[in-house]
Motif scaffolding. Structure first.
Motif, PDB file in Angstrom:
ATOM      1  N   GLY A   1       0.832  -1.216   0.000  1.00 33.70           N
ATOM      2  CA  GLY A   1       0.000   0.000   0.000  1.00 33.70           C
ATOM      3  C   GLY A   1       0.855   1.250   0.000  1.00 33.70           C
ATOM      4  N   ASN A   2       2.121   1.117   0.418  1.00 35.63           N
ATOM      5  CA  ASN A   2       3.025   2.281   0.433  1.00 35.63           C
ATOM      6  C   ASN A   2       4.068   2.204  -0.679  1.00 35.63           C
ATOM      7  OD1 ASN A   2       1.677   3.169   2.643  1.00 35.63           O
ATOM      8  ND2 ASN A   2       3.242   2.626   4.156  1.00 35.63           N
ATOM      9  N   GLU A   3       3.754   1.471  -1.722  1.00 34.46           N
ATOM     10  CA  GLU A   3       4.724   1.296  -2.819  1.00 34.46           C
ATOM     11  C   GLU A   3       5.124   2.636  -3.433  1.00 34.46           C
ATOM     12  OE1 GLU A   3       1.971  -0.469  -2.450  1.00 34.46           O
ATOM     13  OE2 GLU A   3       2.507  -2.605  -2.478  1.00 34.46           O
ATOM     14  N   PHE A   4       4.228   3.639  -3.323  1.00 34.19           N
ATOM     15  CA  PHE A   4       4.540   4.974  -3.883  1.00 34.19           C
ATOM     16  C   PHE A   4       5.718   5.630  -3.165  1.00 34.19           C
ATOM     17  CE2 PHE A   4       1.780   5.750  -0.316  1.00 34.19           C
ATOM     18  CZ  PHE A   4       2.269   6.923   0.255  1.00 34.19           C
ATOM     19  N   MET A   5       6.067   5.113  -1.996  1.00 35.26           N
ATOM     20  CA  MET A   5       7.159   5.728  -1.230  1.00 35.26           C
ATOM     21  C   MET A   5       8.543   5.236  -1.668  1.00 35.26           C
ATOM     22  SD  MET A   5       5.479   5.680   2.588  1.00 35.26           S
ATOM     23  CE  MET A   5       6.777   6.630   3.390  1.00 35.26           C
ATOM     24  N   THR A   6       8.569   4.224  -2.522  1.00 29.90           N
ATOM     25  CA  THR A   6       9.882   3.712  -2.974  1.00 29.90           C
ATOM     26  C   THR A   6      10.039   3.989  -4.467  1.00 29.90           C
ATOM     27  OG1 THR A   6       9.023   1.529  -3.603  1.00 29.90           O
ATOM     28  CG2 THR A   6       9.780   1.787  -1.320  1.00 29.90           C
ATOM     29  N   PRO A   7      11.277   3.983  -4.961  1.00 30.75           N
ATOM     30  CA  PRO A   7      11.464   4.043  -6.419  1.00 30.75           C
ATOM     31  C   PRO A   7      10.806   2.826  -7.082  1.00 30.75           C
ATOM     32  CG  PRO A   7      13.538   4.456  -5.262  1.00 30.75           C
ATOM     33  CD  PRO A   7      12.552   3.978  -4.231  1.00 30.75           C
TER      34      PRO A   7
ATOM     35  N   LEU B   1      16.464   4.299  -2.196  1.00 27.09           N
ATOM     36  CA  LEU B   1      16.189   5.740  -2.299  1.00 27.09           C
ATOM     37  C   LEU B   1      17.424   6.547  -1.882  1.00 27.09           C
ATOM     38  CD1 LEU B   1      13.892   7.714  -2.970  1.00 27.09           C
ATOM     39  CD2 LEU B   1      13.193   7.598  -0.568  1.00 27.09           C
ATOM     40  N   TYR B   2      18.146   6.023  -0.897  1.00 22.62           N
ATOM     41  CA  TYR B   2      19.362   6.704  -0.409  1.00 22.62           C
ATOM     42  C   TYR B   2      20.588   5.945  -0.934  1.00 22.62           C
ATOM     43  CZ  TYR B   2      15.729   8.524   2.563  1.00 22.62           C
ATOM     44  OH  TYR B   2      14.564   9.105   3.003  1.00 22.62           O
TER      45      TYR B   2
ATOM     46  N   GLY C   1      27.219   2.112 -10.374  1.00 22.30           N
ATOM     47  CA  GLY C   1      26.828   0.800  -9.868  1.00 22.30           C
ATOM     48  C   GLY C   1      25.341   0.791  -9.585  1.00 22.30           C
ATOM     49  N   ALA C   2      24.899  -0.227  -8.886  1.00 23.76           N
ATOM     50  CA  ALA C   2      23.486  -0.275  -8.494  1.00 23.76           C
ATOM     51  C   ALA C   2      23.425  -0.545  -6.998  1.00 23.76           C
ATOM     52  CB  ALA C   2      22.761  -1.371  -9.259  1.00 23.76           C
ATOM     53  N   HIS C   3      22.465   0.084  -6.342  1.00 23.72           N
ATOM     54  CA  HIS C   3      22.268  -0.117  -4.908  1.00 23.72           C
ATOM     55  C   HIS C   3      20.778  -0.378  -4.717  1.00 23.72           C
ATOM     56  CE1 HIS C   3      23.056   1.508  -0.556  1.00 23.72           C
ATOM     57  NE2 HIS C   3      22.560   0.290  -0.581  1.00 23.72           N
ATOM     58  N   GLU C   4      20.469  -1.621  -4.417  1.00 25.68           N
ATOM     59  CA  GLU C   4      19.062  -2.013  -4.373  1.00 25.68           C
ATOM     60  C   GLU C   4      18.678  -2.576  -3.011  1.00 25.68           C
ATOM     61  OE1 GLU C   4      18.632  -4.663  -7.753  1.00 25.68           O
ATOM     62  OE2 GLU C   4      18.721  -2.946  -9.136  1.00 25.68           O
ATOM     63  N   VAL C   5      17.380  -2.482  -2.724  1.00 25.96           N
ATOM     64  CA  VAL C   5      16.855  -3.013  -1.472  1.00 25.96           C
ATOM     65  C   VAL C   5      15.950  -4.201  -1.772  1.00 25.96           C
ATOM     66  CG1 VAL C   5      15.453  -2.507   0.573  1.00 25.96           C
ATOM     67  CG2 VAL C   5      16.850  -0.716  -0.432  1.00 25.96           C
ATOM     68  N   ILE C   6      16.211  -5.290  -1.076  1.00 27.27           N
ATOM     69  CA  ILE C   6      15.351  -6.467  -1.205  1.00 27.27           C
ATOM     70  C   ILE C   6      14.368  -6.426  -0.043  1.00 27.27           C
ATOM     71  CG2 ILE C   6      15.315  -9.005  -1.172  1.00 27.27           C
ATOM     72  CD1 ILE C   6      18.534  -8.293  -2.006  1.00 27.27           C
ATOM     73  N   ILE C   7      13.123  -6.149  -0.345  1.00 25.26           N
ATOM     74  CA  ILE C   7      12.084  -6.128   0.704  1.00 25.26           C
ATOM     75  C   ILE C   7      11.627  -7.576   0.848  1.00 25.26           C
ATOM     76  CG2 ILE C   7       9.857  -5.154   1.402  1.00 25.26           C
ATOM     77  CD1 ILE C   7      10.502  -2.820  -0.631  1.00 25.26           C
TER      78      ILE C   7
ATOM     79  N   GLN D   1      20.266  -5.791   1.283  1.00 26.76           N
ATOM     80  CA  GLN D   1      20.735  -4.845   0.267  1.00 26.76           C
ATOM     81  C   GLN D   1      21.687  -5.530  -0.712  1.00 26.76           C
ATOM     82  OE1 GLN D   1      21.721  -0.786   1.777  1.00 26.76           O
ATOM     83  NE2 GLN D   1      21.278  -1.680   3.782  1.00 26.76           N
ATOM     84  N   LEU D   2      21.639  -5.044  -1.930  1.00 25.05           N
ATOM     85  CA  LEU D   2      22.501  -5.555  -2.991  1.00 25.05           C
ATOM     86  C   LEU D   2      23.246  -4.368  -3.590  1.00 25.05           C
ATOM     87  CD1 LEU D   2      23.377  -7.815  -4.970  1.00 25.05           C
ATOM     88  CD2 LEU D   2      21.292  -7.364  -6.263  1.00 25.05           C
ATOM     89  N   MET D   3      24.573  -4.414  -3.520  1.00 20.65           N
ATOM     90  CA  MET D   3      25.392  -3.369  -4.134  1.00 20.65           C
ATOM     91  C   MET D   3      26.114  -4.012  -5.317  1.00 20.65           C
ATOM     92  SD  MET D   3      25.568  -0.571  -1.843  1.00 20.65           S
ATOM     93  CE  MET D   3      27.164   0.104  -1.570  1.00 20.65           C
ATOM     94  N   ALA D   4      25.808  -3.541  -6.515  1.00 15.66           N
ATOM     95  CA  ALA D   4      26.490  -4.042  -7.711  1.00 15.66           C
ATOM     96  C   ALA D   4      27.589  -3.049  -8.038  1.00 15.66           C
ATOM     97  CB  ALA D   4      25.497  -4.166  -8.847  1.00 15.66           C
ATOM     98  N   MET D   5      28.839  -3.510  -7.991  1.00 18.65           N
ATOM     99  CA  MET D   5      29.988  -2.592  -8.012  1.00 18.65           C
ATOM    100  C   MET D   5      30.861  -2.769  -9.264  1.00 18.65           C
ATOM    101  SD  MET D   5      31.005  -3.414  -4.093  1.00 18.65           S
ATOM    102  CE  MET D   5      32.470  -2.389  -4.128  1.00 18.65           C
ATOM    103  N   PRO D   6      31.547  -1.688  -9.673  1.00 19.59           N
ATOM    104  CA  PRO D   6      32.368  -1.778 -10.882  1.00 19.59           C
ATOM    105  C   PRO D   6      33.769  -2.346 -10.630  1.00 19.59           C
ATOM    106  CG  PRO D   6      32.350   0.466 -10.079  1.00 19.59           C
ATOM    107  CD  PRO D   6      31.481  -0.324  -9.145  1.00 19.59           C
ATOM    108  N   PHE D   7      34.048  -2.801  -9.428  1.00 21.46           N
ATOM    109  CA  PHE D   7      35.356  -3.409  -9.137  1.00 21.46           C
ATOM    110  C   PHE D   7      35.203  -4.432  -8.021  1.00 21.46           C
ATOM    111  CE2 PHE D   7      34.837   0.130  -6.263  1.00 21.46           C
ATOM    112  CZ  PHE D   7      35.342  -0.326  -5.064  1.00 21.46           C
ATOM    113  N   ILE D   8      36.180  -5.332  -7.921  1.00 18.62           N
ATOM    114  CA  ILE D   8      36.174  -6.312  -6.826  1.00 18.62           C
ATOM    115  C   ILE D   8      36.912  -5.682  -5.648  1.00 18.62           C
ATOM    116  CG2 ILE D   8      36.983  -8.591  -6.096  1.00 18.62           C
ATOM    117  CD1 ILE D   8      36.401  -9.614  -8.820  1.00 18.62           C
ATOM    118  N   PRO D   9      36.279  -5.541  -4.488  1.00 19.32           N
ATOM    119  CA  PRO D   9      36.958  -4.917  -3.349  1.00 19.32           C
ATOM    120  C   PRO D   9      38.237  -5.683  -2.986  1.00 19.32           C
ATOM    121  CG  PRO D   9      34.621  -5.184  -2.907  1.00 19.32           C
ATOM    122  CD  PRO D   9      34.907  -5.943  -4.165  1.00 19.32           C
TER     123      PRO D   9
END
Ligand SMILES: [Zn+2]
Length: 300
Positions: free
Chosen positions: A21-27, A46-47, A71-77, A137-145
């Protein structure tokens, strides 16, 4: 506003952005499990710390190096239920969670600019979470740390020197030692690792040479969900349903066809704060022996 107030506000149930019901609050959502109505879903953070709209670029100035925030920074709900902690998940919740992660990484890895996927969960204030609703959270990064690159090269070197996989030897030794094994099924083993950094630390390792979640068949996912349900049930019964923990899901280098990683998950309860000594030395003081933890967890 004081930090504690801000955190308390974030932890309140008023207008949780991850509720149905609050899906409008996320990208806009990028993946989901469930058709007409979702059971778990992925949205861009979002952040976000990284953005797919930024051009990848690296800069060097004398001894300093920096990279653009590509990169990508995503949230897995993880669930549509606000108060359902992972510690209370059933087998079907873990199946959805693992399937969603596999789907998302598989999609993102098609972008050849992405070199590494950092997949983690912060649960509870002491583990760095700012929202109560279960999420990873999933961080997709352009290099291997560098730390990851060093671990992977260690695994590779071990295999070269011994002709055997480090993780096979490790599981073999833990079984000989006997005291650290918590549970195993056809494909995964849960153990309280030798020289654990954190009290009640648990590691779940693939028993076969499976490098990442992308190499898992459905039967492996099914078996992993079974082990995760058991481990979290045991931890909940020992530590309570909302103990703080971090969880990291290790997939190694997905770009390497000979990825030397063994797919594994580390669950790191954050019952105590880490402080100066740990930060300075990289050495962790843990007053709870893993063999004691196994005894405690087996009894509950
Ligand atoms: Zn919520």
């Amino acid at each position: 506003m004081e930090l504690a107030d801000k955190q308390a506000k974030h932890f309140s149930t008023d207008m949780c952005p991850f509720d149905k019901g609050n899906e409008f609050m996320t990208p806009n959502e990028v993946a989901r499990i469930g058709e007409e109505t979702w059971r778990c879903r992925v949205v861009p953070n979002l952040y976000h710390a990284l953005s797919i709209d930024t051009e990848p670029a690296a800069f060097k100035e004398s001894c300093f190096e920096k990279q653009s925030g590509f990169g990508a920074h995503e949230v897995i709900i993880e669930t549509d239920e606000h108060a359902l902690h992972m510690t209370n998940f059933e087998h079907r919740h873990f199946l959805d969670y693992l399937e969603l992660i596999r789907m998302r990484i598989d999609n993102l890895q098609q972008d050849s600019r992405i070199k590494y996927f950092s997949l983690f969960k912060n649960s509870g204030l002491n583990a760095g979470a700012t929202l109560e609703h279960a999420h990873s959270q999933l961080m997709a990064m352009p290099f291997i740390p560098p730390k990851i690159a060093s671990d992977l090269s260690y695994y590779q070197e071990y295999k070269k020197q011994h002709g055997r996989d480090l993780f096979d030897d490790y599981i073999h030794e833990e079984k000989l030692h006997k005291k650290g094994i918590l549970f195993e099924n056809s494909s995964f083993i849960a153990l309280c690792p030798y020289a654990s950094r954190f009290a009640f630390e648990v590691m779940i390792v693939a028993k076969e040479p499976i490098a990442s979640i992308l190499a898992c068949e459905d039967t492996h996912i099914y078996a992993l969900a079974e082990v995760m349900e058991l481990v979290f049930t045991k931890l909940r019964l020992s530590l309570g349903e909302d103990f703080a923990f971090n969880m990291v899901i290790k997939n190694g280098d997905l770009r390497d066809p000979k990825n030397p990683n063994r797919f594994h998950i580390e669950i790191l309860p954050r019952l105590y704060k880490i402080a100066g000594f740990e930060l300075e030395s990289g050495v962790y003081i843990n007053t709870m022996l893993p063999e004691t933890v196994v005894e405690v967890l087996k009894e509950v």
